[in-house]
Each structure stands twice: as structure tokens, then as C-alpha cells.
Design an enzyme around this catalytic site. Structure first.
Site, PDB file in Angstrom:
ATOM      1  CG  ASP A   1       7.615   4.840   1.585  1.00 45.15           C
ATOM      2  OD1 ASP A   1       7.441   3.618   1.523  1.00 45.15           O
ATOM      3  OD2 ASP A   1       6.856   5.604   2.214  1.00 45.15           O
TER       4      ASP A   1
ATOM      5  CG  ASP B   1       1.377   2.947   0.911  1.00 42.82           C
ATOM      6  OD1 ASP B   1       0.498   3.319   0.126  1.00 42.82           O
ATOM      7  OD2 ASP B   1       1.700   1.759   1.062  1.00 42.82           O
TER       8      ASP B   1
ATOM      9  N   GLY C   1       5.285   1.271   6.677  1.00 45.68           N
ATOM     10  CA  GLY C   1       6.450   0.696   5.997  1.00 45.68           C
ATOM     11  C   GLY C   1       6.630  -0.797   6.270  1.00 45.68           C
TER      12      GLY C   1
ATOM     13  NE  ARG D   1      -1.478  -7.099   2.153  1.00 45.47           N
ATOM     14  CZ  ARG D   1      -1.763  -7.512   0.917  1.00 45.47           C
ATOM     15  NH1 ARG D   1      -2.448  -8.635   0.731  1.00 45.47           N
ATOM     16  NH2 ARG D   1      -1.356  -6.810  -0.128  1.00 45.47           N
TER      17      ARG D   1
ATOM     18  CB  SER E   1       2.522  -1.350  -0.836  1.00 40.33           C
ATOM     19  OG  SER E   1       1.235  -1.707  -1.272  1.00 40.33           O
TER      20      SER E   1
ATOM     21  CG  ASN F   1      -2.335  -3.549  -2.768  1.00 38.09           C
ATOM     22  OD1 ASN F   1      -2.905  -4.363  -3.481  1.00 38.09           O
ATOM     23  ND2 ASN F   1      -2.370  -3.612  -1.453  1.00 38.09           N
TER      24      ASN F   1
ATOM     25  CG  ASP G   1       5.552   7.692   5.156  1.00 39.40           C
ATOM     26  OD1 ASP G   1       6.143   6.728   4.622  1.00 39.40           O
ATOM     27  OD2 ASP G   1       4.390   7.614   5.608  1.00 39.40           O
TER      28      ASP G   1
HETATM   29  P1  B16 Z   1       0.234  -3.927   1.317  1.00 40.97           P
HETATM   30  P2  B16 Z   1       5.319   1.812   1.821  1.00 40.97           P
HETATM   31  C1  B16 Z   1       3.780   0.046   3.112  1.00 40.97           C
HETATM   32  O1  B16 Z   1       4.046   0.830   1.986  1.00 40.97           O
HETATM   33  C2  B16 Z   1       2.821   0.769   4.048  1.00 40.97           C
HETATM   34  O2  B16 Z   1       3.460   1.880   4.637  1.00 40.97           O
HETATM   35  C3  B16 Z   1       2.382  -0.171   5.143  1.00 40.97           C
HETATM   36  O3  B16 Z   1       1.447   0.485   5.977  1.00 40.97           O
HETATM   37  C4  B16 Z   1       1.769  -1.427   4.527  1.00 40.97           C
HETATM   38  O4  B16 Z   1       1.388  -2.346   5.535  1.00 40.97           O
HETATM   39  C5  B16 Z   1       2.792  -2.066   3.605  1.00 40.97           C
HETATM   40  O5  B16 Z   1       3.170  -1.147   2.602  1.00 40.97           O
HETATM   41  C6  B16 Z   1       2.241  -3.318   2.932  1.00 40.97           C
HETATM   42  O6  B16 Z   1       1.215  -2.906   2.081  1.00 40.97           O
HETATM   43  O7  B16 Z   1      -0.696  -4.497   2.333  1.00 40.97           O
HETATM   44  O8  B16 Z   1      -0.441  -3.017   0.309  1.00 40.97           O
HETATM   45  O9  B16 Z   1       1.105  -4.971   0.661  1.00 40.97           O
HETATM   46  O10 B16 Z   1       5.122   2.888   2.838  1.00 40.97           O
HETATM   47  O11 B16 Z   1       6.547   0.947   2.054  1.00 40.97           O
HETATM   48  O12 B16 Z   1       5.192   2.317   0.403  1.00 40.97           O
HETATM   49 MG    MG Z   2       5.540   4.933   3.619  1.00 42.66          MG
END
Ligand code: B16
Ligand code: MG
Length: 218
Positions: free
Chosen positions: A8, A10, A45, A48, A115, A117, A169
Site C-alpha cells: 500500500d 499512503d 485506503g 476519493r 490513490s 496520485n 496500514d
Molecule cells: P486519491 P492507499 C488511499 O491510498 C488513501 O489511504 C486514502 O486516504 C485516499 O482517499 C485514497 O488513497 C484515494 O487517494 O484522492 O489520492 O486518489 O492508502 O490505498 O495508498
Molecule cells: Mg494506506
């Protein structure tokens, strides 16, 4: 026999989870919706759009699609502002050394992040070259706790879930990994991540030997 790791992003590779929290908090404030760190745990996780839906439901606010898109764009703009300065120094302790050890031992490496991003952040960290496959929010249809993100990673690596360890996490991510049949090491609070095979407080000191011993009894 462990042949690959799926990470993962973030909260496991880099502490961008705090920027997601800050941006959602700012958005909730702007809508006068109370938003606690405990509630934020439920957003980790999660995609958005589903994160926004949860916040609006907590505030009992109903909006049309155009307004929702506007709010998601605003949240993402704030997230990008907060994470603009992210660089290699922001990687969580133990991550660069562990990636290097995996590479040297021919254990394959993949990303399984919700994410959109993710690519941009991995580029800023300078670790894109470590990854054999990157599955991110742009490639999946179902958000964690659905196992799609990790199952796609396994398919691209041409491996079975039982040959892969997922590092997560978030509770949604741990549930996704276990639903997909993967080994899973939780990074963070053992009570929150109780569904994982093992939980460690951070990636600090992670090694192949430690990883194997953590998942050997599941
Ligand atoms: P984005 P991960 C997740 O990343 C984040 O934990 C979560 O808080 C976020 O809303 C989601 O990505 C979408 O992210 O807005 O940047 O597309 O923990 O799966 O790496
Ligand atoms: Mg995460």
C-alpha cells in the site's frame, strides 16, 4: 514460499496519510461537518469518491453530482498543495532498505494503492524503478476492502496470492488482502488491524527474514 510483496502507499511507504486527513478535515470544516481522527481511520485506503460520500453522510448533507465533483477537486487540490514538497526524506523508516533487500534477493515488488496520485508520489520519492507493477486508483473499479487492487497486482506479477505478502496500514486494506487470499502484515495499531496475520508498529527494521517469520503461521 514468498515471491513478491505488494505495498500500500499512503501510510506504508510514505506518510501522505496525514495530508489526506488535513485536506478532508479542511473540506469537512468548510461544510461545518464535525470530523475526528477516529472517523478518518474509516477513510484510509478508501477511494476519493467513497471518502466524500462518507463525510457527507456523517454531516447528513445531500448534494448533486456536479457539487460533489467540485468538492473532490478542491480536496485533491489541497492534498496536492500539502504534498508538493514530498521527497525521498519523507519515506517511512525502513522502507528504502527493505526495497533494496527485496530487489537484491529477486523478490518482486508491486504497489496496491487506492490513490490516483500514487505515480506522482512515487516519482517524487525517487523509487519508481523498484516497482515491477503499479496498481493504483486509476486502474481499479472497486475500492478496498474489495480485493481487486491486490488481485490485479498478483495477475500482473503472474503469481498466486499465497506467494505474496501485502503490507497495509488501513483496516480496509487488510480486509482486502485477506479477502484475496494474501498474507498480510499490518503497519500500525494492532487493535485496529487485528484482521492482519501480524501487525508491527512501523516498517522500521523490516527484512525478508522478519517478514517470513511474521507470516509463517497463517
Ligand atoms: P486519491 P492507499 C488511499 O491510498 C488513501 O489511504 C486514502 O486516504 C485516499 O482517499 C485514497 O488513497 C484515494 O487517494 O484522492 O489520492 O486518489 O492508502 O490505498 O495508498
Ligand atoms: Mg494506506
Amino acid at each position: 514460499m514468498i515471491k513478491a510483496c505488494l505495498f500500500d502507499m499512503d501510510g506504508v511507504i510514505v506518510d501522505t496519510a496525514k495530508f489526506h486527513f488535513k485536506a478532508w478535515q479542511r473540506l469537512a470544516d468548510s461544510l461545518s461537518i464535525p470530523f475526528t481522527e477516529e472517523q478518518n481511520e474509516e477513510l484510509k485506503g478508501v477511494s476519493r469518491v467513497e471518502s466524500l460520500e462518507k463525510i457527507l453522510a456523517w454531516g447528513q448533507i445531500q448534494l448533486n453530482n456536479a457539487k460533489k465533483i467540485e468538492l473532490m477537486d478542491l480536496k485533491n487540490k489541497w492534498y496536492l498543495d500539502y504534498s508538493a514538497e514530498v521527497n525521498a526524506a519523507d519515506m517511512l523508516d525502513g522502507v528504502p532498505e527493505f526495497l533494496q533487500e527485496l530487489r537484491e534477493n529477486n523478490i518482486r515488488i508491486g504497489l496496491g494503492s487506492s490513490s490516483k496520485n500514487a505515480l506522482m508520489i512515487l516519482e517524487k520519492l525517487g523509487i519508481l524503478h523498484f516497482f515491477d507493477t503499479i496498481i493504483d486508483g486509476n486502474k481499479i473499479h472497486m475500492s478496498k476492502p474489495h480485493p481487486e487492487v491486490f488481485l490485479r497486482g498478483a495477475t500482473e506479477l503472474k503469481l498466486e496470492p499465497s506467494e505474496i505478502v501485502v503490507f497495509e496500514d488501513a483496516l480496509s486494506g487488510v480486509e482486502a488482502a485477506k479477502a484475496g487470499g494474501f498474507h498480510c502484515i499490518g503497519i500500525g495499531d494492532a487493535q485496529v488491524l487485528a484482521a492482519a496475520d501480524a501487525v508491527v508498529p512501523s516498517m522500521e527494521g523490516m527484512s525478508i527474514e522478519r517478514m517470513v517469520s511474521l507470516v509463517s503461521n497463517d
